[in-house]
Design a protein around this motif. Structure first.
Motif, PDB file in Angstrom:
ATOM      1  N   THR A   1       3.822   2.629 -17.144  1.00 10.62           N
ATOM      2  CA  THR A   1       3.079   2.829 -15.906  1.00 10.62           C
ATOM      3  C   THR A   1       4.003   3.476 -14.883  1.00 10.62           C
ATOM      4  O   THR A   1       5.158   3.082 -14.741  1.00 10.62           O
ATOM      5  N   VAL A   2       3.491   4.460 -14.175  1.00  6.35           N
ATOM      6  CA  VAL A   2       4.283   5.187 -13.186  1.00  6.35           C
ATOM      7  C   VAL A   2       3.732   4.903 -11.788  1.00  6.35           C
ATOM      8  O   VAL A   2       2.516   4.977 -11.568  1.00  6.35           O
ATOM      9  N   VAL A   3       4.622   4.570 -10.870  1.00  9.75           N
ATOM     10  CA  VAL A   3       4.257   4.428  -9.465  1.00  9.75           C
ATOM     11  C   VAL A   3       5.152   5.354  -8.656  1.00  9.75           C
ATOM     12  O   VAL A   3       6.278   5.672  -9.055  1.00  9.75           O
ATOM     13  N   THR A   4       4.644   5.794  -7.532  1.00  4.20           N
ATOM     14  CA  THR A   4       5.410   6.653  -6.640  1.00  4.20           C
ATOM     15  C   THR A   4       5.486   6.013  -5.263  1.00  4.20           C
ATOM     16  O   THR A   4       4.632   5.202  -4.886  1.00  4.20           O
ATOM     17  N   LYS A   5       6.511   6.375  -4.534  1.00  5.65           N
ATOM     18  CA  LYS A   5       6.666   5.906  -3.164  1.00  5.65           C
ATOM     19  C   LYS A   5       7.416   6.970  -2.385  1.00  5.65           C
ATOM     20  O   LYS A   5       8.382   7.554  -2.888  1.00  5.65           O
ATOM     21  N   THR A   6       6.974   7.217  -1.173  1.00  9.36           N
ATOM     22  CA  THR A   6       7.663   8.147  -0.289  1.00  9.36           C
ATOM     23  C   THR A   6       8.485   7.349   0.703  1.00  9.36           C
ATOM     24  O   THR A   6       7.942   6.592   1.521  1.00  9.36           O
ATOM     25  N   LEU A   7       9.788   7.498   0.614  1.00  6.69           N
ATOM     26  CA  LEU A   7      10.700   6.791   1.502  1.00  6.69           C
ATOM     27  C   LEU A   7      10.846   7.554   2.812  1.00  6.69           C
ATOM     28  O   LEU A   7      11.077   8.766   2.813  1.00  6.69           O
ATOM     29  N   ALA A   8      10.726   6.833   3.931  1.00  2.00           N
ATOM     30  CA  ALA A   8      10.965   7.443   5.234  1.00  2.00           C
ATOM     31  C   ALA A   8      12.461   7.641   5.424  1.00  2.00           C
ATOM     32  O   ALA A   8      13.287   7.100   4.684  1.00  2.00           O
ATOM     33  N   SER A   9      12.815   8.408   6.414  1.00  2.00           N
ATOM     34  CA  SER A   9      14.224   8.639   6.700  1.00  2.00           C
ATOM     35  C   SER A   9      14.927   7.314   7.010  1.00  2.00           C
ATOM     36  O   SER A   9      14.488   6.556   7.880  1.00  2.00           O
ATOM     37  N   GLY A  10      15.988   6.996   6.259  1.00  3.75           N
ATOM     38  CA  GLY A  10      16.717   5.754   6.450  1.00  3.75           C
ATOM     39  C   GLY A  10      16.145   4.563   5.712  1.00  3.75           C
ATOM     40  O   GLY A  10      16.807   3.526   5.600  1.00  3.75           O
ATOM     41  N   GLU A  11      14.913   4.679   5.178  1.00  2.00           N
ATOM     42  CA  GLU A  11      14.313   3.582   4.416  1.00  2.00           C
ATOM     43  C   GLU A  11      14.963   3.494   3.044  1.00  2.00           C
ATOM     44  O   GLU A  11      15.248   4.515   2.412  1.00  2.00           O
ATOM     45  N   SER A  12      15.194   2.276   2.568  1.00  2.00           N
ATOM     46  CA  SER A  12      15.860   2.099   1.279  1.00  2.00           C
ATOM     47  C   SER A  12      15.074   1.155   0.385  1.00  2.00           C
ATOM     48  O   SER A  12      14.225   0.387   0.851  1.00  2.00           O
ATOM     49  N   ILE A  13      15.371   1.217  -0.901  1.00  2.71           N
ATOM     50  CA  ILE A  13      14.726   0.364  -1.892  1.00  2.71           C
ATOM     51  C   ILE A  13      15.739   0.062  -2.989  1.00  2.71           C
ATOM     52  O   ILE A  13      16.581   0.905  -3.328  1.00  2.71           O
ATOM     53  N   LEU A  14      15.690  -1.159  -3.522  1.00  2.02           N
ATOM     54  CA  LEU A  14      16.528  -1.558  -4.650  1.00  2.02           C
ATOM     55  C   LEU A  14      15.676  -1.549  -5.912  1.00  2.02           C
ATOM     56  O   LEU A  14      14.576  -2.116  -5.928  1.00  2.02           O
ATOM     57  N   ILE A  15      16.158  -0.932  -6.964  1.00  2.00           N
ATOM     58  CA  ILE A  15      15.402  -0.844  -8.210  1.00  2.00           C
ATOM     59  C   ILE A  15      16.337  -1.082  -9.390  1.00  2.00           C
ATOM     60  O   ILE A  15      17.560  -1.020  -9.264  1.00  2.00           O
ATOM     61  N   ASP A  16      15.748  -1.362 -10.539  1.00  2.00           N
ATOM     62  CA  ASP A  16      16.489  -1.350 -11.787  1.00  2.00           C
ATOM     63  C   ASP A  16      16.724   0.110 -12.177  1.00  2.00           C
ATOM     64  O   ASP A  16      15.791   0.923 -12.151  1.00  2.00           O
ATOM     65  N   GLY A  17      17.962   0.447 -12.528  1.00  2.00           N
ATOM     66  CA  GLY A  17      18.288   1.839 -12.799  1.00  2.00           C
ATOM     67  C   GLY A  17      17.445   2.463 -13.887  1.00  2.00           C
ATOM     68  O   GLY A  17      17.155   3.663 -13.849  1.00  2.00           O
ATOM     69  N   GLU A  18      17.024   1.670 -14.879  1.00  2.00           N
ATOM     70  CA  GLU A  18      16.239   2.221 -15.983  1.00  2.00           C
ATOM     71  C   GLU A  18      14.793   2.505 -15.587  1.00  2.00           C
ATOM     72  O   GLU A  18      14.055   3.113 -16.353  1.00  2.00           O
TER      73      GLU A  18
ATOM     74  N   ASN B   1       0.811  -1.217   0.000  1.00  2.00           N
ATOM     75  CA  ASN B   1       0.000   0.000   0.000  1.00  2.00           C
ATOM     76  C   ASN B   1       0.842   1.264   0.000  1.00  2.00           C
ATOM     77  O   ASN B   1       0.332   2.367  -0.230  1.00  2.00           O
ATOM     78  N   GLU B   2       2.133   1.128   0.279  1.00  3.49           N
ATOM     79  CA  GLU B   2       3.004   2.295   0.283  1.00  3.49           C
ATOM     80  C   GLU B   2       3.348   2.752  -1.136  1.00  3.49           C
ATOM     81  O   GLU B   2       3.866   3.849  -1.327  1.00  3.49           O
ATOM     82  N   PHE B   3       3.088   1.889  -2.130  1.00  2.00           N
ATOM     83  CA  PHE B   3       3.284   2.266  -3.529  1.00  2.00           C
ATOM     84  C   PHE B   3       1.960   2.796  -4.071  1.00  2.00           C
ATOM     85  O   PHE B   3       0.903   2.198  -3.864  1.00  2.00           O
ATOM     86  N   LYS B   4       2.026   3.916  -4.771  1.00  2.00           N
ATOM     87  CA  LYS B   4       0.818   4.527  -5.305  1.00  2.00           C
ATOM     88  C   LYS B   4       0.885   4.543  -6.827  1.00  2.00           C
ATOM     89  O   LYS B   4       1.849   5.035  -7.411  1.00  2.00           O
ATOM     90  N   LEU B   5      -0.126   3.958  -7.447  1.00  2.00           N
ATOM     91  CA  LEU B   5      -0.233   4.008  -8.896  1.00  2.00           C
ATOM     92  C   LEU B   5      -0.576   5.430  -9.309  1.00  2.00           C
ATOM     93  O   LEU B   5      -1.543   6.013  -8.826  1.00  2.00           O
ATOM     94  N   TRP B   6       0.241   5.970 -10.221  1.00  2.00           N
ATOM     95  CA  TRP B   6      -0.024   7.335 -10.647  1.00  2.00           C
ATOM     96  C   TRP B   6      -1.182   7.356 -11.633  1.00  2.00           C
ATOM     97  O   TRP B   6      -1.218   6.603 -12.612  1.00  2.00           O
ATOM     98  N   VAL B   7      -2.148   8.202 -11.368  1.00  2.00           N
ATOM     99  CA  VAL B   7      -3.252   8.466 -12.293  1.00  2.00           C
ATOM    100  C   VAL B   7      -3.342   9.982 -12.457  1.00  2.00           C
ATOM    101  O   VAL B   7      -2.959  10.736 -11.544  1.00  2.00           O
ATOM    102  N   PRO B   8      -3.824  10.464 -13.603  1.00  2.00           N
ATOM    103  CA  PRO B   8      -3.901  11.920 -13.795  1.00  2.00           C
ATOM    104  C   PRO B   8      -4.735  12.574 -12.701  1.00  2.00           C
ATOM    105  O   PRO B   8      -5.908  12.236 -12.522  1.00  2.00           O
ATOM    106  N   PRO B   9      -4.169  13.489 -11.942  1.00  2.00           N
ATOM    107  CA  PRO B   9      -4.928  14.144 -10.881  1.00  2.00           C
ATOM    108  C   PRO B   9      -5.883  15.190 -11.440  1.00  2.00           C
ATOM    109  O   PRO B   9      -5.778  15.600 -12.592  1.00  2.00           O
ATOM    110  N   VAL B  10      -6.808  15.596 -10.607  1.00  2.00           N
ATOM    111  CA  VAL B  10      -7.735  16.668 -10.975  1.00  2.00           C
ATOM    112  C   VAL B  10      -7.133  17.985 -10.505  1.00  2.00           C
ATOM    113  O   VAL B  10      -6.806  18.146  -9.324  1.00  2.00           O
TER     114      VAL B  10
END
Length: 296
Positions: free
Chosen positions: A207-224, A5-14
């Protein structure tokens, strides 16, 4: 709340609306989107070359270099040599009550042209990416840190009020190590986007997703997969695993390692990945010359 639930699917906002009910901007479509703006008399939109798709006849174009430092920053960040400003040169506003009576018309749900181009004073303009992408609006509210580090050539356009505009400059990859700078999968030269209270629009793909990382929280991703992140986020790399994983896993030698605090934007189909799907074809003609297969 689960971790997913911490990942948010981006949809066009109003977008927020003006007092008369017109939206400040509107995103249309799914892929290769448009962003439409109503232009009051004297209001402007800034963009880079090739962004404009259509506009009302009263909107005028101005082109400028904006100084050596800013011009160099735009070029290094993947933008065009010149900055374009489209301004509606109308002279006065309509009565808002009269505008409201027209905007309630059921003829169209779009503000262009029925809900915007009312008479000769109000206008409209639309921008679109130069590849099949989607548009991500970012503001000072969206970006609590005030600055976004994005891929080169991500910026499309921005609103402009009272002479205040989004600052677009170039910066070096903010990696925490030499290894991350060279192998993190992010551009050596990036775009730094400071909205300054305006709404800027970034180009993304897939498809675009967003996530807000807390202080010290980390994530591994593909660079592309990385489109951008707040400047408070730290970027580094991490070894994918053992030698077998590095040689046969198909993920390269390193993952991109992001550490908060701050928001990140991820895209499923970056432009580099898209280019690999459609490599240029070299066709050898009967006389031994080579061409790109683009036609006769």
């Amino acid at each position: 709340m689960t971790v997913l639930n911490e990942f948010k699917l981006w949809v066009p906002p109003v977008a927020e609306s003006f007092p008369d009910g017109l939206p400040q901007w509107e995103i249309l479509g799914t892929d290769a989107q448009y962003v439409q703006f109503p232009l009051r008399p004297g209001t402007s939109i800034t963009c880079f070359s090739g962004a404009m798709a259509y506009m009302s006849s009263g909107v005028k174009l101005a082109v400028k270099l904006a100084g050596f430092k800013k011009t160099f920053g735009r070029l290094a960040g993947g933008g065009s040599l010149f900055q374009l400003t489209y301004t509606n040169e109308g002279t006065h506003m309509h009565d808002p009550t009269k505008i409201s009576s027209v905007t309630n018309n059921k003829l169209s749900h779009l503000f262009c042209p029925f809900r915007c181009f009312i008479g000769n004073e109000n206008g409209y303009i639309a921008m679109t990416p130069d590849y099949p992408g989607i548009l991500i609006p970012v503001t000072s509210t969206t970006c609590a840190d005030g600055k976004i580090v994005a891929l080169r050539d991500s910026f499309l356009c921005s609103t402009m009020e009272n002479g205040v505009e989004t600052d677009i400059s170039a910066g070096f990859n903010p990696a925490q190590s030499v290894g991350a700078f060279c192998c993190g999968g992010f551009d050596f030269i990036t775009q730094t986007i400071t909205p300054n209270g305006q709404t800027a629009f970034l180009m993304a793909m897939g498809t675009v997703v967003t996530k807000t990382l807390a202080s010290g929280e980390s994530i591994l991703i593909d660079g592309e997969a990385l489109l951008g992140f707040e400047s408070s986020v730290q970027l580094d790399i991490k070894w994918v695993g053992n030698a077998m994983a590095a040689c046969c896993g198909g993920e390269g030698l390193f993952h991109t390692h992001l550490t908060g605090p701050g928001q990140i934007w991820l895209q499923s189909m970056g432009i580099d990945k898209m280019r690999r799907l459609f490599p240029p074809r070299v066709v050898e003609t009967s006389n031994g010359e080579s061409g790109d297969g683009g036609g006769e």
